[in-house]
Design a protein around this motif. Structure first.
Motif, PDB file in Angstrom:
ATOM      1  N   VAL B 413       9.909 -10.557   4.880  1.00  0.00           N
ATOM      2  CA  VAL B 413       9.011  -9.949   3.903  1.00  0.00           C
ATOM      3  C   VAL B 413       8.980  -8.452   4.168  1.00  0.00           C
ATOM      4  O   VAL B 413       8.598  -8.012   5.245  1.00  0.00           O
ATOM      5  CB  VAL B 413       7.605 -10.555   4.018  1.00  0.00           C
ATOM      6  N   GLN B 414       9.442  -7.729   3.203  1.00  0.00           N
ATOM      7  CA  GLN B 414       9.480  -6.275   3.359  1.00  0.00           C
ATOM      8  C   GLN B 414       8.091  -5.698   3.104  1.00  0.00           C
ATOM      9  O   GLN B 414       7.625  -4.849   3.828  1.00  0.00           O
ATOM     10  CB  GLN B 414      10.477  -5.697   2.351  1.00  0.00           C
ATOM     11  N   GLU B 415       7.480  -6.190   2.060  1.00  0.00           N
ATOM     12  CA  GLU B 415       6.152  -5.704   1.735  1.00  0.00           C
ATOM     13  C   GLU B 415       5.317  -6.923   1.380  1.00  0.00           C
ATOM     14  O   GLU B 415       5.574  -7.579   0.379  1.00  0.00           O
ATOM     15  CB  GLU B 415       6.245  -4.755   0.544  1.00  0.00           C
ATOM     16  N   PRO B 416       4.344  -7.242   2.208  1.00  0.00           N
ATOM     17  CA  PRO B 416       3.589  -8.473   1.956  1.00  0.00           C
ATOM     18  C   PRO B 416       2.706  -8.352   0.719  1.00  0.00           C
ATOM     19  O   PRO B 416       2.435  -7.253   0.236  1.00  0.00           O
ATOM     20  CB  PRO B 416       2.752  -8.647   3.219  1.00  0.00           C
ATOM     21  N   ALA B 417       2.275  -9.493   0.249  1.00  0.00           N
ATOM     22  CA  ALA B 417       1.391  -9.516  -0.911  1.00  0.00           C
ATOM     23  C   ALA B 417       0.087  -8.813  -0.557  1.00  0.00           C
ATOM     24  O   ALA B 417      -0.300  -8.764   0.606  1.00  0.00           O
ATOM     25  CB  ALA B 417       1.118 -10.945  -1.322  1.00  0.00           C
ATOM     26  N   TYR B 418      -0.537  -8.244  -1.550  1.00  0.00           N
ATOM     27  CA  TYR B 418      -1.777  -7.516  -1.304  1.00  0.00           C
ATOM     28  C   TYR B 418      -2.834  -7.994  -2.276  1.00  0.00           C
ATOM     29  O   TYR B 418      -2.535  -8.573  -3.310  1.00  0.00           O
ATOM     30  CB  TYR B 418      -1.566  -6.016  -1.454  1.00  0.00           C
ATOM     31  N   LEU B 419      -4.041  -7.720  -1.911  1.00  0.00           N
ATOM     32  CA  LEU B 419      -5.155  -8.123  -2.763  1.00  0.00           C
ATOM     33  C   LEU B 419      -5.375  -7.019  -3.797  1.00  0.00           C
ATOM     34  O   LEU B 419      -5.740  -5.899  -3.440  1.00  0.00           O
ATOM     35  CB  LEU B 419      -6.400  -8.305  -1.894  1.00  0.00           C
ATOM     36  N   PRO B 420      -5.131  -7.307  -5.067  1.00  0.00           N
ATOM     37  CA  PRO B 420      -5.287  -6.249  -6.063  1.00  0.00           C
ATOM     38  C   PRO B 420      -6.770  -5.945  -6.280  1.00  0.00           C
ATOM     39  O   PRO B 420      -7.581  -6.862  -6.401  1.00  0.00           O
ATOM     40  CB  PRO B 420      -4.641  -6.847  -7.309  1.00  0.00           C
ATOM     41  N   HIS B 421      -7.103  -4.674  -6.279  1.00  0.00           N
ATOM     42  CA  HIS B 421      -8.505  -4.299  -6.453  1.00  0.00           C
ATOM     43  C   HIS B 421      -8.809  -3.914  -7.886  1.00  0.00           C
ATOM     44  O   HIS B 421      -9.889  -4.195  -8.396  1.00  0.00           O
ATOM     45  CB  HIS B 421      -8.861  -3.147  -5.517  1.00  0.00           C
ATOM     46  N   THR B 422      -7.847  -3.253  -8.499  1.00  0.00           N
ATOM     47  CA  THR B 422      -8.110  -2.818  -9.875  1.00  0.00           C
ATOM     48  C   THR B 422      -7.202  -3.592 -10.814  1.00  0.00           C
ATOM     49  O   THR B 422      -6.036  -3.819 -10.507  1.00  0.00           O
ATOM     50  CB  THR B 422      -7.823  -1.317 -10.029  1.00  0.00           C
ATOM     51  N   PRO B 423      -7.765  -3.995 -11.918  1.00  0.00           N
ATOM     52  CA  PRO B 423      -6.935  -4.715 -12.889  1.00  0.00           C
ATOM     53  C   PRO B 423      -5.901  -3.769 -13.465  1.00  0.00           C
ATOM     54  O   PRO B 423      -6.155  -2.568 -13.608  1.00  0.00           O
ATOM     55  CB  PRO B 423      -7.936  -5.161 -13.958  1.00  0.00           C
ATOM     56  N   ASP B 424      -4.749  -4.293 -13.765  1.00  0.00           N
ATOM     57  CA  ASP B 424      -3.724  -3.441 -14.356  1.00  0.00           C
ATOM     58  C   ASP B 424      -3.644  -3.738 -15.846  1.00  0.00           C
ATOM     59  O   ASP B 424      -4.491  -4.430 -16.387  1.00  0.00           O
ATOM     60  CB  ASP B 424      -2.375  -3.653 -13.657  1.00  0.00           C
ATOM     61  N   GLY B 425      -2.624  -3.218 -16.451  1.00  0.00           N
ATOM     62  CA  GLY B 425      -2.496  -3.398 -17.897  1.00  0.00           C
ATOM     63  C   GLY B 425      -3.506  -2.506 -18.593  1.00  0.00           C
ATOM     64  O   GLY B 425      -4.175  -1.683 -17.965  1.00  0.00           O
TER      65      GLY B 425
END
Lengths: 269, 517
Positions: B413-425
């Motif tokens: 895993v190069q970059e692990p999953a992260y907890l998104p704080h701000t919604p995108d889109g």
């Protein structure tokens, strides 16, 4: 200021004898008959009391003492242009529109006012639009007999036709009470005689004929033939190029002296 | 609309804008409110991503250079999308996350489709695979993204292990096959060895050498035999000639030698004595007799030589020493010939035997050679395979270790999953901005289009050229009395309406967004 003071004085002077008759057709009629009995000399004609700004506004006449400088200047420019193109001497000018609702009457009456503004000139506006009788409304709500009666009655004196207005040096000939359906009124040769008479009677008098839209109405074409010049009114945003060309073609070469673009919505700022 | 100058265009545009101020204002208000409303009801979308590095160059490569082959996973990166789009993969992820519990196939299928549509795989180059997942809830999004990355790595490692295991098994089978082959060849060689003990390496050379020496010997013997025969023939002829000569010689020679003897005595006597000496006279007599006898003998011999020879041979020749000597020699030659012939025969037999032996040996030899060659080749391959099997074993162990440790040497895993704080889109602000922008742009665009398409005359420049030259004035719209004020008020109100709408929408947006944050 001086003009308005003089006008005020005149109004005060004439207010009392006229006051009881105002607003009633019969009184106007009587007034006209009185004029007729007196013998129709223009110089001796009664001067109607000048209209107040409110009365002018009600009649759709620009208050040349008012603040609408753009309108005033436009009409003055129009007058100057017409005078320049006419050269020396007075003339009869038919004002016609490309289509109904072009504002022909508005242009005709205000052009009359503009000519009358000049103390050395007088104007007479002849209402020849049997459908839209707005010029005929100028003297009062009930204009009484007018041009059609005159043309159908050979005995009818010219003098009774000419009616004073609240604008100094401007007179009006109403279209008359004849029904619209009455066919070829304006083919009557007396009309030509009348117009010539009106023009020739005073060299400072400018005769302005309000006509229906030329491309849609036979009367207008006849009238265009009878007048020295024709002015076409093009309404803003209502007609296409072809309609303008059709109207110009209907007028024919020679008589057409100009085109005005009417009702240009200026920025209200 | 064909105004000749930009200034005129702007003026005309502005005039028309003011003429249609209410439409403009209401469009703006409606679209702004619509944008705001859409922004409010638009669901928040959170995206998390995990980046996986495939086949990272690391320390194991130089260490295992030529020893172990690492299973190529680059191909996997290419079809990572396929792997992730796979229904079973997605279902496994859903089950791991506990989203799918029951046996409801329809619900599962719906969730799989949902997950598939929300998951995006991008090949970022340099063997980096990025998995994006968008969900409605930040925590769930994070967990699902982590799960997807984890599952993908597991899947790849499994696949790698399977591949290297299969390779090892294949090589192992091959090794066994060659081992059998070698064993069989060895057995055959031993059997052949037993059957042909002479078929040693170099035996044929010896045979050839021996054959050659035998041949030389045979040649020698034949030569010797030939010589002996010549000798025999010569002795034979000598022997027969000697007998005849001996027979003739014996009588005549005896006469002649007697005569010679007597002559010699006579000569000696004559030296001392006279002719008349009795001995001399006697001697003379004897000589004459002898001469007569010799003469007779010679005549007889001349008349019948054979009879004379035959009659005399046995007696004479046998007693002849030369003859006897010759006879002796002849016997010797005969014996010699016999011996030589016997030896020749023996040698010839021996040569034939050797030839046969040599032939047998050669065929055995070639068999042996073939077997030996086979053996050699098989052994080479076998040894090579043995080496390869060990390499494969290391590869297999490498992969299985990676599988068990989950953090492989070649996939990580190069970059692990992260907890998104701000919604995108698009968020509320975007919607509001878009709504307001459209609210301005739509009337603007519609008006522009309308003015461009509408052929009606609004400007002096739009008049036909014939009319334009005759244009005396452009009369402005006349406002009577309070019309102008009314118009201004209307314009102000419409502008204020737009402003109020923009401000209120802006404030509401701010409140909503600060509240959400």
């Amino acid at each position: 200021m001086i003009m308005s003071k003089i006008e005020d004085a005149l109004r005060k002077a004439s207010a009392d004898p006229l006051q009881p008759d105002r607003g009633r057709g019969g009184a106007q009629y009587g007034y006209a008959r009185a004029l007729r009995n007196r013998g129709g000399d223009n110089a001796r004609m009664e001067i109607a009391p000048p209209w107040t700004p409110a009365e002018l506004e009600k009649r759709g006449i620009i208050d040349f003492n008012g603040r609408d400088r753009a309108g005033i200047n436009a009409f003055r420019q129009l007058r100057t242009s017409l005078l320049r193109s006419a050269g020396s001497g007075n003339f009869t000018l038919a004002v016609t529109g490309v289509t109904s609702g072009s504002g022909t009457s508005f242009v005709a009456r205000n052009l009359g006012v503009t000519f009358a503004l000049d103390p050395t000139k007088t104007a007479i506006v002849v209402d020849c639009d049997r459908r839209n009788r707005s010029i005929s409304q100028l003297p009062g709500p009930d204009p009484g007999p007018g041009l059609t009666e005159y043309l159908s009655d050979e005995e009818w004196p010219v003098e009774t036709l000419i009616k004073p207005t609240g604008v100094p040096r401007m007179r009006v000939i109403t279209v008359g009470g004849d029904a619209e359906g009455h066919g070829e009124v304006f083919t009557n040769p007396r009309l030509k005689t009348l117009l010539d008479h009106l023009k020739r009677r005073y060299s400072d008098r400018y005769v302005i004929v309000d006509t229906p839209p030329i491309a849609e109405n036979a009367d207008a074409r006849i009238l265009a033939q009878l007048c020295d010049y024709v002015l076409i009114v093009v309404p803003y945003g209502r007609v296409s190029e072809s309609r303008v060309l059709a109207a110009m073609e209907a007028v024919g070469e020679g008589r057409l002296c100009g085109v005005v673009l009417n009702d240009d919505p200026a920025l209200p700022l | 609309m064909r105004p000749e100058s930009g200034h005129e265009t702007v003026r005309l545009f502005l005039k028309e804008m003011i003429r249609h101020k209410w439409a403009v204002a209401f469009t703006f208000v409606a679209l702004s409110v619509l944008g705001f409303g859409l922004g409010i009801v638009w669901p928040d979308r959170y995206t998390s991503s995990v980046t996986i590095d495939v086949e990272q160059k690391n320390i194991i490569d130089p260490l295992l250079q030529g020893r172990a082959v690492r299973t190529a996973v680059t191909d996997l990166s290419r079809n990572a999308r396929e792997v992730i789009d796979n229904r079973s993969f997605l279902l496994a992820a859903l089950q791991d996350q506990g989203w799918v519990n029951g046996p409801d196939a329809g619900e599962a299928a719906r969730l799989v489709a949902h997950l598939r549509s929300r998951t995006h795989v991008t090949d970022k180059g340099n063997n980096l695979i990025r998995i994006d997942y968008s969900g409605d809830d930040p925590q769930k999004t994070y967990e699902m993204t982590r799960e997807l990355g984890h599952l993908l790595i597991q899947k790849m490692l499994q696949s790698k292990e399977r591949e290297s295991g299969a390779a090892f098994n294949f090589i192992d089978t091959q090794v066994k096959k060659y081992e059998d082959e070698l064993h069989k060849t060895q057995m055959k060689m031993e059997a052949l060895q037993d059957a042909h003990p002479n078929t040693q390496p170099g035996a044929s050379d010896d045979l050839v050498r021996r054959q050659a020496s035998l041949r030389t010997e045979i040649d020698n013997l034949e030569q010797q035999i030939r010589e002996a025969r010549i000798q025999e023939a010569s002795l034979q002829s000598q022997l027969s000639g000697e007998a005849e000569v001996g027979a003739v010689m014996t009588r005549a020679q005896r006469y002649q030698s007697r005569i010679a003897d007597l002559t010699r005595q006579l000569e000696t006597l004559r030296l001392s004595y006279h002719e008349t000496y009795p001995d001399i006279v006697q001697l003379k007599q004897q000589i004459a007799d002898l001469k007569d006898s010799l003469k007779q003998e010679q005549e007889r011999a001349r008349a019948n030589p054979k009879a004379a020879e035959a009659a005399d041979i046995d007696a004479t020749t046998r007693s002849n020493p030369v003859y006897q000597k010759l006879q002796q020699a002849l016997y010797n030659v005969h014996t010699n010939i016999k011996t030589l012939e016997a030896r020749l025969e023996f040698n010839k037999d021996k040569l034939a035997d050797l030839k046969k032996q040599s032939h047998d040996s050669q065929s055995a030899q070639s068999d042996m050679e073939r077997l030996r060659r086979d053996y050699q080749v098989n052994q080479d391959i076998y040894e090579d395979l043995l080496r390869r099997r060990e390499n494969a074993r290391v590869s297999k162990n490498l992969d299985s270790q990676q599988q068990s440790e989950q953090q492989g040497l070649s996939i990580r895993v190069q970059e692990p999953a992260y907890l998104p704080h701000t919604p995108d889109g698009p968020n509320l602000l975007h919607f509001v901005l878009a709504g307001s922008g459209l609210g301005l742009a739509v009337p603007f665009g519609v008006l522009l289009l309308f003015l461009n398409l509408d052929p009606r005359i609004r400007e002096a420049s739009q008049l036909p050229p014939e009319a334009r030259s005759l244009l005396l004035a452009s009369l402005p719209h006349t406002y009577f009395g309070h019309q102008r004020q009314g118009e201004r008020a209307a314009l102000t109100v419409s502008l204020l309406l737009m402003l109020a709408c923009a401000v209120s929408v802006g404030v509401l947006t701010w409140i909503h967004m600060s509240g959400a944050a």
